[in-house]
Design an enzyme around this catalytic site. Structure first.
Site: not given
Lengths: 134, 503
Positions: B282, B376, B386, B397
């Site tokens: 990420h 999203e 958010y 996962y």
């Protein structure tokens, strides 16, 4: 006498280094799981089953019988068709930028999870001896 | 009976007034295919970023650390990139040609970097301050010369340098040359950060002036300048250990540079995420511009969802906004908030790898990878949260639950979310008349299902239709609208495709 002491120290350091470098399998697996959960889990999943037709399984996978190939594919990435348990997979595993110690750890975790068993521990030295052309 | 009707009315009005995002609109495969496509750049490994200078001149990044300029169909490799920290999902990420490129020749790019965070640095103890160290240890003339040129290099770097070249150095005529080489090889070219160099020159000049004219009342100014100098120095604290640099992980950084033919000049890091981590997940990242002279970019949560996305004093899980020169706009939503990272524009994101400026609404649109389920699309509003990981439509996962909440007061709902995840990357609107039926639709690449998804909207801006474009094309990393309005699609292992309308 002085030189005897010197040699003793050398031997002691030698033993200490071997012990230090070869961390026990349990420790390596714990650290390997961390790597697995960060770098591998999205495709090979938590249970090591992968996704049929997309990403090959690691649990009971005949691909892992070739340890050198296994290490190589993590160390340099892998692309193109491979056969795993009688099925063909044609996908890409990207180069992940792991160092040799991290690769040893994650291979130890993979080789000893989900019913897999491998007697010999994979060391950092073993990983560093694997090059791109085997 | 009346009461029952009232109840039903109230209930339905509550249900419909709740601003629930749309989901699970069926994905259609168009029966009539009105387009074709051609490969315009081949042999690309992981083509991450794509940005146009003009229709025959564009830039491509490859994740493993290569940047190319494709000019009139020929691919040239660009020199002068900073070192790229390839790790997990990190590497050389997005690239964006400045809206003012014609005047400035400037480009921006995001990259995973190992450069130390300046906040991470431990200040040397009183007795061993930088200055003391320099006075006590760097007695050789050569090193003093170097120090004049590189006043911001930290002592560990010098120590390492002396250990490597010490004796040779004494006889060496031009230590600067050697030191430059040493830095280039062992550290990072960020050391050439032009802004810092200029500022250091200014500070040193002023300090010298103050010292020459007697300290007197200028002492406090001198102290202030010295502390600023130390601040800059601390940004260059490369700490090698036993000849082998200890790797401390990395973070996403935004660079700007001047593109001169096929080389980057005036390389300048204008933002860097804190704190470095060895996590491979990420990093983001995408770059977009609005029409008011701002640059937006994203950084993912860096694999630490419980710490980063909801914490404004840490980077990761955020959308950022800067001015084109790299400074922070003073009307940023958290500009005045103490302890916060002032470049943050919105937060609570997981891993945004798609970002586009909507010309009609003047809003930045992003999409982000959710966990399992819960990718999203978001419309970015300043200062908004958010929700990740407090609210999400996805699960872990391993199949376990992250949170049972999908909405909460004070947190934004996505415009749309995907279950199952499509693994979105790259995002573009079709603004042109080239594909008449596609006008104003949104295009999103799917890494996982290997197609481009086209989303259509009603006049309220809600998603009403999803269609599959370029089915089975491969793992789609990026979708971009070119300067003439053609759509370009970057595919892993293949290259860049241009979509053409069927005539």
């Amino acid at each position: 006498m002085k030189s005897l002491l010197f040699y003793l120290i050398i031997i002691y350091i030698g033993i200490f280094n071997t012990l230090y470098i070869n961390k026990p399998l349990e420790q390596s697996m714990i650290e390997g799981k961390e790597i697995y959960d960060d770098f591998c889990v999205r495709c090979h999943l938590d249970n090591g089953m992968g996704e049929k037709g997309k990403n090959p399984p690691l649990a009971n996978s005949d691909y892992l019988e070739n340890i050198d190939k296994t290490i190589q594919s993590i160390k340099f990435g892998l692309s193109g068709p491979i056969w795993v348990n009688g099925e063909i997979y044609d996908s890409v595993m990207e180069y992940q930028g792991l160092d040799d110690e991290e690769i040893a750890d994650v291979v130890n975790y993979i080789l000893n999870s989900w019913g897999n068993k491998h007697e010999q521990i994979i060391t950092e030295e073993k990983v560093s001896s694997i090059d791109e052309s085997i | 009976m009346k009461i029952l009707f009232l109840k039903i009315y109230l209930l339905t009005s509550i249900i419909f007034s709740c601003d629930q995002p749309k989901k699970n609109i069926e994905l259609e495969t168009p029966k009539k295919i009105n387009y074709t496509y051609k490969l315009v750049v081949d042999s690309l490994d992981i083509p991450w970023g794509l940005s146009f200078i003009n229709k025959n001149d564009f830039l491509i990044t490859e994740k493993l650390g290569f940047m190319y300029r494709v000019k009139n169909g020929k691919k040239y490799q660009i020199q002068g990139l900073p070192p790229v920290y390839v790790r997990g999902q990190g590497g050389l990420l997005d690239v964006a040609v400045s809206p003012k490129f014609k005047e400035t020749n400037e480009i921006y790019f995001t990259v995973s970097t190992e450069v130390d965070s300046y906040n991470d640095f431990d200040i040397p103890s009183e007795s061993q301050t930088f200055d003391n160290y320099m006075k006590n240890t760097l007695v050789q003339d050569g090193l003093n010369t170097i120090r004049k040129k590189y006043p911001f290099v930290f002592k560990e770097t010098f120590r390492d340098f002396v250990e490597t070249f010490g004796e040779e150095l004494i006889n060496k005529r031009d230590p600067i040359e050697k030191f430059q080489l040493f830095l280039d090889v062992n550290y990072y070219p960020d050391i050439k950060n032009q802004y810092d160099l200029r500022r250091i020159e200014q500070i040193n000049k002023r300090i010298n002036q103050i010292l020459m004219s007697g300290e007197g009342e200028s002492k406090s100014e001198k102290d202030k300048l010295k502390s600023e100098l130390r601040d800059i120095q601390s940004r260059y604290s490369f700490i090698p250990q036993n000849g082998k640099r200890k790797r401390k992980g990395g973070h996403t950084a935004l660079y700007m540079a001047k593109l001169v033919d096929f080389e980057l000049k005036n390389l300048k890091m204008i933002y860097k995420g804190d704190y470095n981590t060895k996590k491979g997940q990420h990093w983001g990242s995408r770059i977009a511009f609005d029409n008011k002279g701002h640059i937006f970019f994203s950084i993912g949560d860096r694999g630490n969802r419980d710490v980063n996305p909801q914490n404004l004093s840490r980077d990761g899980g955020k959308i950022y906004r800067l001015n084109l020169d790299g400074s922070i706009p003073d009307d940023n939503p958290f500009f005045g908030l103490p302890e916060s990272r002032k470049a943050i524009y919105s937060y609570g994101h997981r891993n945004p790898q798609g970002m586009v400026y909507n010309k009609y609404t003047n809003k930045i649109w992003t999409h982000e990878h959710g966990p399992m389920g819960g990718d999203e699309i978001n419309i970015i509003k300043p200062g908004k949260n958010y929700g990740w990981p407090i609210i999400t439509y996805g699960i872990n996962y391993s199949g376990t639950i992250i949170t049972d909440k999908t909405s909460m007061e004070g947190m934004e709902q996505p415009l749309y979310y995907w279950v199952p995840s499509i693994a979105p990357s790259g995002m573009a609107f079709s603004n042109s008349d080239i594909y008449p039926e596609w006008k104003n639709n949104l295009f999103v690449g799917s890494l996982k299902f290997q197609y481009v998804e086209m989303l259509s909207f009603n006049n309220k801006g809600e998603v009403i239709k999803r269609s599959k474009i370029l089915e089975n094309i491969g793992r789609v990393r990026n979708v971009v609208e070119g300067p003439e309005g053609y759509l370009y699609v970057s595919v892993v292992g293949k290259g860049i495709f241009k979509i053409l309308p069927k005539t």
